[in-house]
Design an enzyme around this catalytic site. Structure first.
Site, PDB file in Angstrom:
ATOM      1  N   HIS A   1       0.852  -1.192   0.000  1.00 33.51           N
ATOM      2  CA  HIS A   1       0.000   0.000   0.000  1.00 33.51           C
ATOM      3  C   HIS A   1       0.882   1.234   0.000  1.00 33.51           C
ATOM      4  CE1 HIS A   1      -3.143   2.833   1.120  1.00 33.51           C
ATOM      5  NE2 HIS A   1      -3.984   1.917   0.660  1.00 33.51           N
TER       6      HIS A   1
ATOM      7  N   ASP B   1      -7.950  -5.391   0.087  1.00 36.84           N
ATOM      8  CA  ASP B   1      -8.422  -6.267  -0.981  1.00 36.84           C
ATOM      9  C   ASP B   1      -8.032  -7.724  -0.774  1.00 36.84           C
ATOM     10  OD1 ASP B   1      -9.675  -4.261  -2.574  1.00 36.84           O
ATOM     11  OD2 ASP B   1      -7.688  -3.516  -3.070  1.00 36.84           O
TER      12      ASP B   1
HETATM   13  N1  CMC Z   1       4.039  -7.782  -4.677  1.00 37.50           N
HETATM   14  C1  CMC Z   1       5.379  -7.782  -4.829  1.00 37.50           C
HETATM   15  N2  CMC Z   1       6.144  -6.681  -4.731  1.00 37.50           N
HETATM   16  C2  CMC Z   1       5.534  -5.526  -4.428  1.00 37.50           C
HETATM   17  C3  CMC Z   1       4.139  -5.449  -4.243  1.00 37.50           C
HETATM   18  C4  CMC Z   1       3.393  -6.629  -4.378  1.00 37.50           C
HETATM   19  N3  CMC Z   1       2.066  -6.613  -4.193  1.00 37.50           N
HETATM   20  N4  CMC Z   1       3.787  -4.171  -3.968  1.00 37.50           N
HETATM   21  C5  CMC Z   1       4.933  -3.470  -3.985  1.00 37.50           C
HETATM   22  N5  CMC Z   1       5.981  -4.284  -4.268  1.00 37.50           N
HETATM   23  C6  CMC Z   1       7.403  -3.887  -4.307  1.00 37.50           C
HETATM   24  C7  CMC Z   1       7.729  -3.153  -5.593  1.00 37.50           C
HETATM   25  O1  CMC Z   1       8.132  -4.038  -6.599  1.00 37.50           O
HETATM   26  C8  CMC Z   1       8.823  -2.230  -5.138  1.00 37.50           C
HETATM   27  O2  CMC Z   1      10.002  -2.980  -5.018  1.00 37.50           O
HETATM   28  P1  CMC Z   1      11.422  -2.302  -5.399  1.00 37.50           P
HETATM   29  O3  CMC Z   1      11.600  -1.195  -4.399  1.00 37.50           O
HETATM   30  O4  CMC Z   1      12.399  -3.410  -5.270  1.00 37.50           O
HETATM   31  O5  CMC Z   1      11.284  -1.800  -6.802  1.00 37.50           O
HETATM   32  C9  CMC Z   1       8.395  -1.842  -3.716  1.00 37.50           C
HETATM   33  O6  CMC Z   1       7.608  -2.953  -3.264  1.00 37.50           O
HETATM   34  C10 CMC Z   1       7.561  -0.569  -3.660  1.00 37.50           C
HETATM   35  O7  CMC Z   1       6.454  -0.713  -4.549  1.00 37.50           O
HETATM   36  P2  CMC Z   1       5.770   0.455  -5.382  1.00 37.50           P
HETATM   37  O8  CMC Z   1       5.100  -0.131  -6.562  1.00 37.50           O
HETATM   38  O9  CMC Z   1       6.757   1.548  -5.606  1.00 37.50           O
HETATM   39  O10 CMC Z   1       4.711   0.979  -4.327  1.00 37.50           O
HETATM   40  P3  CMC Z   1       3.490   1.923  -4.648  1.00 37.50           P
HETATM   41  O11 CMC Z   1       3.252   2.697  -3.425  1.00 37.50           O
HETATM   42  O12 CMC Z   1       3.685   2.668  -5.909  1.00 37.50           O
HETATM   43  O13 CMC Z   1       2.294   0.879  -4.934  1.00 37.50           O
HETATM   44  C11 CMC Z   1       0.496  -0.588  -4.689  1.00 37.50           C
HETATM   45  C12 CMC Z   1       1.323   0.529  -4.039  1.00 37.50           C
HETATM   46  C13 CMC Z   1      -0.707  -0.878  -3.797  1.00 37.50           C
HETATM   47  C14 CMC Z   1      -0.002  -0.147  -6.061  1.00 37.50           C
HETATM   48  C15 CMC Z   1       1.379  -1.848  -4.815  1.00 37.50           C
HETATM   49  O14 CMC Z   1       1.802  -2.278  -3.547  1.00 37.50           O
HETATM   50  C16 CMC Z   1       0.691  -2.980  -5.568  1.00 37.50           C
HETATM   51  O15 CMC Z   1       0.742  -3.032  -6.799  1.00 37.50           O
HETATM   52  N6  CMC Z   1       0.012  -3.929  -4.838  1.00 37.50           N
HETATM   53  C17 CMC Z   1      -0.750  -4.963  -5.483  1.00 37.50           C
HETATM   54  C18 CMC Z   1      -2.084  -4.416  -5.962  1.00 37.50           C
HETATM   55  C19 CMC Z   1      -3.042  -4.136  -4.810  1.00 37.50           C
HETATM   56  O16 CMC Z   1      -3.199  -4.957  -3.922  1.00 37.50           O
HETATM   57  N7  CMC Z   1      -3.705  -2.980  -4.844  1.00 37.50           N
HETATM   58  C20 CMC Z   1      -4.690  -2.584  -3.828  1.00 37.50           C
HETATM   59  C21 CMC Z   1      -4.238  -1.411  -3.026  1.00 37.50           C
HETATM   60  S1  CMC Z   1      -5.197  -1.126  -1.539  1.00 37.50           S
HETATM   61  C22 CMC Z   1      -6.788  -0.644  -1.923  1.00 37.50           C
HETATM   62  C23 CMC Z   1      -6.983   0.072  -3.193  1.00 37.50           C
HETATM   63  O17 CMC Z   1      -6.421   1.132  -3.428  1.00 37.50           O
HETATM   64  O18 CMC Z   1      -7.772  -0.433  -3.978  1.00 37.50           O
END
Ligand code: CMC
Length: 392
Positions: free
Chosen positions: A271, A328
């Protein structure tokens, strides 16, 4: 000034001042209008949480009664709107229908959707109740259409969630049997989604509203923003992921390894704001146990989810990046257990988030904030002379 600060993904930009929802991502705290989400989940229900989110205070008994009545009675939509469903291909995603029809709904109430800020604020109470009530009807009708089923009219005597389930699953000749555990689980899911400060869809609602657009248009844009798999689409993606893991015979071990290499993502984990356990996931994780026990369901997907969570929480990749289950992760499993079809999951999220979108629209409209207009860091080519077609 001429200096533009670049903040990729707005990770550190406050786009507004707000009194609606408080999140402390480090500590895993979520409060609606100051009330901890755990206390609201335990004592309240979705309609009351909607009132709280929108109007800022817990309703007194007569306020809640009047508000509930208004919402319960308002579920029907104009008969003419039924024709609109015929224009969609039968395989249209319900999120497409929802966003289109919420915007269209405003045109059936032109006095509520004028794009005249003062008039729209004067009629805000009606517009808000109309949307909270009718979003269920449009959602249920989109499902019925997709499956070639006749539309079911709402019953004003049923509670908010019961009426939605009735419109989804009853037949003209046979009422859907409502089970308290199912109704309560759905109510809890709606309640936990009611608001979540400046997420992608709520920021979209504010962005659209800042140009002066009416509430209906603004929330319809919110639905589009919510659709993506990184946002509201994640609840669907989680269940698909669990089904795939189950079908492949993996116990989750291989999948975790793939998520660590970046080949895939562990959906329902991570998140932007929570760097600790998402408090909504904790509540839903416990609710999942209760619902499965009450309905006597033994779903291998819940076992896989639990195993993924345990593995991820012991794994340095996830620990070092503060990746915990988000809302989720367990909501999809519960929705599936209570019989809601996969392609409706994100629609459920939209119904739940409606109060938050509405509250944020109201706050923005009342604040008189100027139009939202971010800047950019231009990276394209410098000036160059136009090249005539024959010289390209
Ligand atoms: N699985 C594996 N690695 C992950 C995940 C994941 N679900 N989420 C983040 N990472 C890693 C990412 O690869 C990155 O690693 P590195 O620093 O080595 O490059 C690090 O963690 C930071 O990730 P980010 O993508 O920069 O983080 P963000 O704040 O931009 O993204 C997020 C947040 C929720 C989009 C992301 O965690 C994600 O894609 N999660 C899976 C989708 C999900 O469950 N979304 C629902 C969010 S909560 C409710 C809503 O908004 O609907």
């Amino acid at each position: 000034s001429g200096v533009v600060t670049y903040d990729e993904g707005y990770g550190n930009t406050g786009s507004c001042e707000s009194k609606i929802t408080f999140i402390d991502g480090e500590k895993g705290i979520l409060r609606y209008r100051g009330y901890p989400i755990e206390e609201i989940a335990e004592n309240s229900n979705f309609v009351e949480a909607a009132y709280l989110t929108i109007y800022g205070e817990l309703p007194k008994a007569d306020e809640l009664r009047n508000y509930s009545r208004r919402i319960l009675r308002g579920a029907s939509i104009h008969e003419g709107m039924k024709n609109l469903f015929n224009g969609f291909p039968t395989n249209a995603h319900p999120m497409v229908i929802l966003s289109a029809l919420l915007n269209t709904l405003g045109s059936y109430y032109p006095e509520l959707a004028t794009n005249d800020r003062q008039k729209d604020l004067d009629n805000f109470d009606d517009a808000a109740a109309t949307l909270i009530s009718k979003v269920r009807t449009v959602a249920a009708m989109s499902y019925r259409m997709k499956h070639g089923l006749p539309f079911i009219y709402p019953k004003p005597k049923l509670s908010y969630c019961a009426n939605f389930l009735h419109m989804m699953f009853s037949e003209p000749y046979n009422d859907y049997v409502l089970h308290d555990d199912v109704v309560n689980a759905l109510d809890l899911i709606f309640l936990l989604h009611a608001d979540h400060e400046q997420n992608c869809s709520t920021s979209t609602v504010r962005m659209v509203a800042s140009g002066g657009a009416n509430l209906f248009a603004s929330v319809s844009a919110g639905v589009c923003a919510l659709w993506g798999p990184l946002h509201g689409g994640a609840n669907m993606a989680v269940v698909k992921m669990l089904q795939d893991i189950h079908a492949s015979g993996d116990d989750g071990t291989d999948f975790i390894e793939k998520a660590k290499t970046g080949e895939t993502r562990l959906m329902g984990f991570g998140h932007r704001v929570y760097k600790n356990y998402d408090p909504r996931a904790k509540i839903l994780g416990e609710a999942a146990e209760r619902v499965f026990a009450a309905l006597n369901i033994n779903d291998p997907l819940l076992d896989i989810a639990r195993r993924l969570e345990t593995k991820a929480r012991e794994d340095d990749y996830f620990v070092s990046r503060n990746l915990y289950p988000n809302v989720d992760f367990y909501s999809g499993i519960i929705l599936q257990a209570i019989g809601l079809p996969l392609d409706m999951f994100t629609v459920i999220f939209a119904i739940g988030r409606m109060p938050g979108w509405i509250a944020n629209w109201k706050e923005l409209a009342e604040s008189g904030a100027r139009i939202h207009r971010p800047r950019q860091i231009y990276q394209g080519s410098t000036q160059r002379p136009y090249v005539k077609m024959e010289a390209r």
